[in-house]
Write an enzyme that holds these catalytic residues in place. Sequence first.
Site, PDB file in Angstrom:
ATOM      1  N   GLY A  87       0.835  -1.191   0.000  1.00  0.00           N
ATOM      2  CA  GLY A  87       0.000   0.000   0.000  1.00  0.00           C
ATOM      3  C   GLY A  87       0.871   1.242   0.000  1.00  0.00           C
ATOM      4  N   ILE A 117       2.486   2.778   2.393  1.00  0.00           N
ATOM      5  CA  ILE A 117       3.739   2.658   3.142  1.00  0.00           C
ATOM      6  C   ILE A 117       4.695   1.696   2.448  1.00  0.00           C
ATOM      7  CG2 ILE A 117       4.767   1.905   5.317  1.00  0.00           C
ATOM      8  CD1 ILE A 117       2.190   2.936   6.699  1.00  0.00           C
ATOM      9  N   THR A 151       6.397  -2.519  11.555  1.00  0.00           N
ATOM     10  CA  THR A 151       5.987  -1.139  11.831  1.00  0.00           C
ATOM     11  C   THR A 151       4.487  -0.962  11.607  1.00  0.00           C
ATOM     12  OG1 THR A 151       6.592  -0.519   9.568  1.00  0.00           O
ATOM     13  CG2 THR A 151       8.236  -0.117  11.289  1.00  0.00           C
ATOM     14  N   ARG A 170       1.168  -3.360  13.007  1.00  0.00           N
ATOM     15  CA  ARG A 170       0.443  -3.646  14.237  1.00  0.00           C
ATOM     16  C   ARG A 170       1.033  -4.887  14.888  1.00  0.00           C
ATOM     17  NH1 ARG A 170      -1.038   0.795  13.804  1.00  0.00           N
ATOM     18  NH2 ARG A 170      -3.166   1.676  13.903  1.00  0.00           N
ATOM     19  N   GLU A 191       0.489  -2.677  24.294  1.00  0.00           N
ATOM     20  CA  GLU A 191       1.250  -1.424  24.351  1.00  0.00           C
ATOM     21  C   GLU A 191       0.730  -0.518  25.458  1.00  0.00           C
ATOM     22  OE1 GLU A 191       2.332  -1.318  19.564  1.00  0.00           O
ATOM     23  OE2 GLU A 191       0.996   0.198  20.406  1.00  0.00           O
ATOM     24  N   HIS A 208       6.128   2.465  19.184  1.00  0.00           N
ATOM     25  CA  HIS A 208       5.065   2.787  18.218  1.00  0.00           C
ATOM     26  C   HIS A 208       5.204   4.253  17.792  1.00  0.00           C
ATOM     27  CE1 HIS A 208       0.885   1.209  16.895  1.00  0.00           C
ATOM     28  NE2 HIS A 208       1.383   2.021  15.981  1.00  0.00           N
TER      29      HIS A 208
END
Length: 333
Positions: free
Chosen positions: A159, A161, A240, A242, A271, A290
Site C-alpha cells: 500500500g 507505506i 511497523t 500492528r 502497548e 510505536h
Amino acid sequence: MAQETIVFTQGGELPADLLTQAQAMKPPGFTLNVLPADASTEDIAAAMQEAEYLMGFVRFLPDKAYARASRLRLVQVLSAGYDRVNIAGARAARIPICSNGGANSVAVAEHTIMLILAVYRKLVTFHPNVAAGQWHRGIPRTVDVLELEGKTVGLVGMGNIGQQVARRLQGFDVTIIYYDPIRRSPEEEARLNVRYVPLETLLETADVVSLHVPLNDATRDMIDAKALTRMQPKAILINTCRGEVVQEEALIDALRQGRILGAGLDTQAKEPPDPTNPLLTLPNVTLTPHSAGPTFDSFRKRFHNGYANIQRVANDQPPLWVIPEMQDLFPEG
C-alpha cells in the site's frame, strides 16, 4: 450558510504545538471542537451528536453513538490504521470512515529503513557498550554485523507505506520482492522495481521481512510459528504496522532459539508491553515505542488530508480514502 462543526478527538495527550497547528490549518467556514485528551466515550458520543465531522485518533465507539449522530457525515481517521474503529456501527449508520491518505507513509518508511539498519549494525548493543566504556569488549564485531547491500527485502503489503519503503530502498542495491492480496500492475511493479511472489516464497527467500499490512481478521497472527519456521536463519523481521500481526510467543521462541537473526519492532501485541515481556531483554531485538508515524512533518500532512477530505464532503463530493470495508457503500468519484 451556518458553520459546520468538526469534532477533534486526540486519542491521547497531543503536544500543544500540534493542537495549535490543527487550529491554524482549519479551513474557513468550520468550527473545530477539540475534545480533551481524557474525553470519555460518552463525551465523544455527545459531541458527535452536534457535529458533521469526527476527525482524529478515533477509538471504539458503540453502535448507538453512530446511530444518534444524525448530523455526522464523515469519520476522518488521522492514523493509517483503523482497527480500533467500530466499522459495523458506522456502516449501519451509513457514515463513511476514511484513512489519512498515506499522510504518515514517508515517516513510517523512513523508520522502517532505520530499524533494518539498526538491527543489522547492532545499534542498540553498540551504543550502551560505548557509553559504558566497554568499546569492543563482549561484542562480536563481524559475525552478525551485516550490510544491506545485496540482500533480498520482502515487503508484506504494498500500500502507501510499502511503496514508500520500496522507493527508499532503491539506493541500497537490494532485490525487492513483495506480497499483497492485490497485485500491482506491471507498470507499477516496474516503476517501483519490485517483483511479486506468494507469501510463502517471500518468507523462504527474503533476508529482511518487513510488515506493512492493516490489522484485520486476515492478517491477525499472519506471522505465526509456521511462518517464522519458513524464514531463513539469517533473516530479520521488521514490524511497523500492528503488533497483533505477529504471534508474539512464536517470535520470542524463534529469537531465543536463533531460528531467525533478529527483529526490529515498532509495535507489540500489548502497548505499553508488560515489564516481564522477554522482548524487552532479548539481545537480538531492537524496539521503538510505536513511534514510526508520529512526526511533526507527518501531522501537517495528516491535517492537510483530513481537512481536504472534510471540504470534499461539505461540497457534496464523495470522500477519498474510504476504508476497503466500506467502499461498496461509498465508491470514490
